[in-house]
Scaffold this motif. Sequence first.
Motif, PDB file in Angstrom:
ATOM      1  N   ARG A 238      48.480 -37.841 131.948  1.00  0.00           N
ATOM      2  CA  ARG A 238      49.339 -37.916 130.293  1.00  0.00           C
ATOM      3  C   ARG A 238      50.769 -37.336 130.512  1.00  0.00           C
ATOM      4  O   ARG A 238      51.264 -37.718 129.839  1.00  0.00           O
ATOM      5  CB  ARG A 238      48.333 -37.372 129.428  1.00  0.00           C
ATOM      6  N   ILE A 239      50.823 -36.755 131.687  1.00  0.00           N
ATOM      7  CA  ILE A 239      52.184 -36.131 131.831  1.00  0.00           C
ATOM      8  C   ILE A 239      52.945 -37.121 132.381  1.00  0.00           C
ATOM      9  O   ILE A 239      52.946 -37.382 133.749  1.00  0.00           O
ATOM     10  CB  ILE A 239      52.137 -34.852 132.373  1.00  0.00           C
ATOM     11  N   PRO A 240      54.079 -37.658 131.859  1.00  0.00           N
ATOM     12  CA  PRO A 240      54.886 -38.713 132.654  1.00  0.00           C
ATOM     13  C   PRO A 240      55.574 -38.062 133.929  1.00  0.00           C
ATOM     14  O   PRO A 240      55.831 -36.693 133.977  1.00  0.00           O
ATOM     15  CB  PRO A 240      56.011 -39.224 131.473  1.00  0.00           C
ATOM     16  N   ALA A 241      56.100 -38.775 134.944  1.00  0.00           N
ATOM     17  CA  ALA A 241      56.847 -38.173 135.928  1.00  0.00           C
ATOM     18  C   ALA A 241      58.434 -37.520 135.339  1.00  0.00           C
ATOM     19  O   ALA A 241      58.709 -38.156 134.484  1.00  0.00           O
ATOM     20  CB  ALA A 241      57.346 -39.442 136.880  1.00  0.00           C
ATOM     21  N   GLY A 242      58.413 -36.414 135.963  1.00  0.00           N
ATOM     22  CA  GLY A 242      59.778 -35.573 135.445  1.00  0.00           C
ATOM     23  C   GLY A 242      59.322 -34.735 134.251  1.00  0.00           C
ATOM     24  O   GLY A 242      60.335 -33.939 133.724  1.00  0.00           O
ATOM     25  N   LYS A 243      57.872 -34.602 133.715  1.00  0.00           N
ATOM     26  CA  LYS A 243      57.734 -33.889 132.512  1.00  0.00           C
ATOM     27  C   LYS A 243      56.805 -32.842 133.092  1.00  0.00           C
ATOM     28  O   LYS A 243      56.233 -32.887 134.165  1.00  0.00           O
ATOM     29  CB  LYS A 243      57.097 -34.501 131.639  1.00  0.00           C
ATOM     30  N   TYR A 244      56.544 -31.876 132.219  1.00  0.00           N
ATOM     31  CA  TYR A 244      55.764 -30.497 132.635  1.00  0.00           C
ATOM     32  C   TYR A 244      54.845 -30.123 131.312  1.00  0.00           C
ATOM     33  O   TYR A 244      55.328 -30.410 130.159  1.00  0.00           O
ATOM     34  CB  TYR A 244      56.650 -29.717 133.178  1.00  0.00           C
ATOM     35  N   ARG A 245      53.880 -29.235 131.658  1.00  0.00           N
ATOM     36  CA  ARG A 245      53.225 -28.532 130.734  1.00  0.00           C
ATOM     37  C   ARG A 245      53.032 -27.141 131.004  1.00  0.00           C
ATOM     38  O   ARG A 245      53.013 -26.654 132.215  1.00  0.00           O
ATOM     39  CB  ARG A 245      51.772 -29.097 130.164  1.00  0.00           C
ATOM     40  N   SER A 246      52.816 -26.312 130.307  1.00  0.00           N
ATOM     41  CA  SER A 246      52.529 -24.784 130.461  1.00  0.00           C
ATOM     42  C   SER A 246      50.876 -24.941 131.054  1.00  0.00           C
ATOM     43  O   SER A 246      50.218 -25.529 130.588  1.00  0.00           O
ATOM     44  CB  SER A 246      52.333 -24.028 129.241  1.00  0.00           C
ATOM     45  N   LEU A 247      50.476 -24.036 132.007  1.00  0.00           N
ATOM     46  CA  LEU A 247      49.321 -23.777 132.375  1.00  0.00           C
ATOM     47  C   LEU A 247      48.538 -23.110 131.386  1.00  0.00           C
ATOM     48  O   LEU A 247      49.049 -22.347 130.664  1.00  0.00           O
ATOM     49  CB  LEU A 247      49.193 -23.080 133.795  1.00  0.00           C
ATOM     50  N   THR A 248      47.179 -23.485 131.104  1.00  0.00           N
ATOM     51  CA  THR A 248      46.393 -22.647 130.289  1.00  0.00           C
ATOM     52  C   THR A 248      46.007 -21.330 130.624  1.00  0.00           C
ATOM     53  O   THR A 248      46.090 -21.073 131.866  1.00  0.00           O
ATOM     54  CB  THR A 248      45.275 -23.535 130.004  1.00  0.00           C
ATOM     55  N   ARG A 249      45.617 -20.336 129.892  1.00  0.00           N
ATOM     56  CA  ARG A 249      45.037 -18.898 130.240  1.00  0.00           C
ATOM     57  C   ARG A 249      44.162 -19.223 131.305  1.00  0.00           C
ATOM     58  O   ARG A 249      43.989 -18.334 132.374  1.00  0.00           O
ATOM     59  CB  ARG A 249      44.941 -18.281 128.942  1.00  0.00           C
ATOM     60  N   GLU A 250      43.249 -20.068 131.171  1.00  0.00           N
ATOM     61  CA  GLU A 250      42.164 -20.221 132.049  1.00  0.00           C
ATOM     62  C   GLU A 250      42.589 -20.580 133.176  1.00  0.00           C
ATOM     63  O   GLU A 250      42.126 -20.155 134.440  1.00  0.00           O
ATOM     64  CB  GLU A 250      40.934 -21.088 131.417  1.00  0.00           C
ATOM     65  N   GLU A 251      43.598 -21.567 133.310  1.00  0.00           N
ATOM     66  CA  GLU A 251      44.102 -22.016 134.782  1.00  0.00           C
ATOM     67  C   GLU A 251      44.771 -21.042 135.404  1.00  0.00           C
ATOM     68  O   GLU A 251      44.445 -20.989 136.544  1.00  0.00           O
ATOM     69  CB  GLU A 251      44.764 -23.349 134.452  1.00  0.00           C
ATOM     70  N   VAL A 252      45.487 -20.314 134.984  1.00  0.00           N
ATOM     71  CA  VAL A 252      46.258 -19.154 135.430  1.00  0.00           C
ATOM     72  C   VAL A 252      44.990 -18.026 136.088  1.00  0.00           C
ATOM     73  O   VAL A 252      45.346 -17.604 137.194  1.00  0.00           O
ATOM     74  CB  VAL A 252      47.255 -18.415 134.537  1.00  0.00           C
ATOM     75  N   LYS A 253      44.139 -17.903 135.228  1.00  0.00           N
ATOM     76  CA  LYS A 253      42.958 -16.878 135.584  1.00  0.00           C
ATOM     77  C   LYS A 253      42.419 -17.464 137.093  1.00  0.00           C
ATOM     78  O   LYS A 253      42.092 -16.839 137.811  1.00  0.00           O
ATOM     79  CB  LYS A 253      42.085 -16.577 134.623  1.00  0.00           C
ATOM     80  N   ARG A 254      42.079 -18.839 137.052  1.00  0.00           N
ATOM     81  CA  ARG A 254      41.606 -19.379 138.108  1.00  0.00           C
ATOM     82  C   ARG A 254      42.274 -19.337 139.301  1.00  0.00           C
ATOM     83  O   ARG A 254      41.856 -19.320 140.319  1.00  0.00           O
ATOM     84  CB  ARG A 254      41.012 -20.919 137.634  1.00  0.00           C
ATOM     85  N   LEU A 255      43.599 -19.753 139.214  1.00  0.00           N
ATOM     86  CA  LEU A 255      44.664 -19.704 140.300  1.00  0.00           C
ATOM     87  C   LEU A 255      44.688 -18.174 140.987  1.00  0.00           C
ATOM     88  O   LEU A 255      44.601 -18.043 142.156  1.00  0.00           O
ATOM     89  CB  LEU A 255      46.014 -20.061 140.114  1.00  0.00           C
ATOM     90  N   ARG A 256      44.760 -17.074 140.003  1.00  0.00           N
ATOM     91  CA  ARG A 256      44.948 -15.710 140.365  1.00  0.00           C
ATOM     92  C   ARG A 256      43.525 -15.252 141.150  1.00  0.00           C
ATOM     93  O   ARG A 256      43.600 -14.668 142.207  1.00  0.00           O
ATOM     94  CB  ARG A 256      45.119 -15.077 139.218  1.00  0.00           C
ATOM     95  N   LEU A 257      42.564 -15.861 140.465  1.00  0.00           N
ATOM     96  CA  LEU A 257      41.140 -15.287 141.437  1.00  0.00           C
ATOM     97  C   LEU A 257      40.804 -15.945 142.696  1.00  0.00           C
ATOM     98  O   LEU A 257      40.434 -15.278 143.494  1.00  0.00           O
ATOM     99  CB  LEU A 257      39.863 -15.504 140.379  1.00  0.00           C
ATOM    100  N   LEU A 258      41.499 -17.068 142.745  1.00  0.00           N
ATOM    101  CA  LEU A 258      41.124 -18.067 143.830  1.00  0.00           C
ATOM    102  C   LEU A 258      42.081 -17.243 145.033  1.00  0.00           C
ATOM    103  O   LEU A 258      41.583 -17.265 146.340  1.00  0.00           O
ATOM    104  CB  LEU A 258      41.886 -19.321 143.909  1.00  0.00           C
ATOM    105  N   VAL A 259      43.152 -16.555 144.900  1.00  0.00           N
ATOM    106  CA  VAL A 259      43.888 -15.705 145.806  1.00  0.00           C
ATOM    107  C   VAL A 259      43.588 -14.385 145.772  1.00  0.00           C
ATOM    108  O   VAL A 259      44.730 -13.507 146.375  1.00  0.00           O
ATOM    109  CB  VAL A 259      45.299 -16.178 145.854  1.00  0.00           C
ATOM    110  N   GLY A 260      42.468 -13.674 145.079  1.00  0.00           N
ATOM    111  CA  GLY A 260      42.212 -12.466 145.307  1.00  0.00           C
ATOM    112  C   GLY A 260      43.305 -11.434 144.158  1.00  0.00           C
ATOM    113  O   GLY A 260      43.092 -10.207 144.531  1.00  0.00           O
ATOM    114  N   LEU A 261      43.623 -12.203 143.147  1.00  0.00           N
ATOM    115  CA  LEU A 261      44.332 -11.269 142.088  1.00  0.00           C
ATOM    116  C   LEU A 261      43.725 -11.248 140.815  1.00  0.00           C
ATOM    117  O   LEU A 261      43.163 -12.264 140.573  1.00  0.00           O
ATOM    118  CB  LEU A 261      45.870 -12.086 141.619  1.00  0.00           C
ATOM    119  N   ASN A 262      43.445 -10.022 140.342  1.00  0.00           N
ATOM    120  CA  ASN A 262      42.747  -9.785 138.874  1.00  0.00           C
ATOM    121  C   ASN A 262      43.615 -10.467 137.819  1.00  0.00           C
ATOM    122  O   ASN A 262      44.842 -10.324 137.846  1.00  0.00           O
ATOM    123  CB  ASN A 262      42.222  -8.532 138.779  1.00  0.00           C
TER     124      ASN A 262
END
Length: 262
Positions: A238-262
């Motif tokens: 739904r995001i066209p090429a050249g556009k962006y959105r903020s990551l959700t709180r849950e997405e940031v948390k999942r990324l951080r957990l994935l690489v060992g950050l609390n």
Amino acid sequence: MEDEQSRQSRQPGQRLQKVLAQAGVASRRQVEKLILDGRVTVNGLTVTVLGTKVCSDDQIWVDGNSVQMFEGLCHYLLNKPVGVISSARDPQGRTTVVDLMKDIPARVYPVGRLDYETSGLLIMTNDGELSHRLMHPSFGVDKTYRVWVKGPVEIEALEQLRRGVVLEDGKTAPARVVLRSGLAKGNLSKEKGKGLEVIEITIHEGKNRQVRRMFGAVGYPVLQLERIAYGPLTLDERIPAGKYRSLTREEVKRLRLLVGLN
């Protein structure tokens, strides 16, 4: 007597809607609606005034869920178009991914690179520790690409990609490879689009132009390349090429957990 909005505007700290947006709760506009709808509390009190100031020790909740504040950190998902450089600046004056995000309040940088002719999912952030870990090979974060090549593709070529391909800088690790029949043929010209095959490949390494070189090594030069996933994140079509959105709180948390950050 001064009203609540005037009093809040003079308090130290950051505006609540900015803090929530930077924490990945939602976009700035969506966050403003959450506040106006009475779905946000600060230190146990419902806040409905836009511009309310909060500090790092305030307890913020949205719909009964605590907001984990990453002070000053921003995380975005950008749909990078073809013809844009994945860097902060370009000596040749070409458009960079940073140029596409000039309207955000913070200076953000790409996590890794997509080459000039590759499109798709690119994480943009000023979170240096998270960025470093996502790119470091020791964490083995999966990245999935959609690849267009001239078909038909031989089964042995797919098996070779799965086992690993010998490149000039070493053999690649085994990859997950799936032939996707029936997918759209991309935006290639009518002539180039004849007889195409679409393949999805997942790797966890970060060799320079790795996917293009892997397919070239097995006899199928890449005609079009798009990254569709990075770790737990998938490209939001739904995001066209050249556009962006903020990551959700849950997405940031999942990324951080994935690489060992609390």
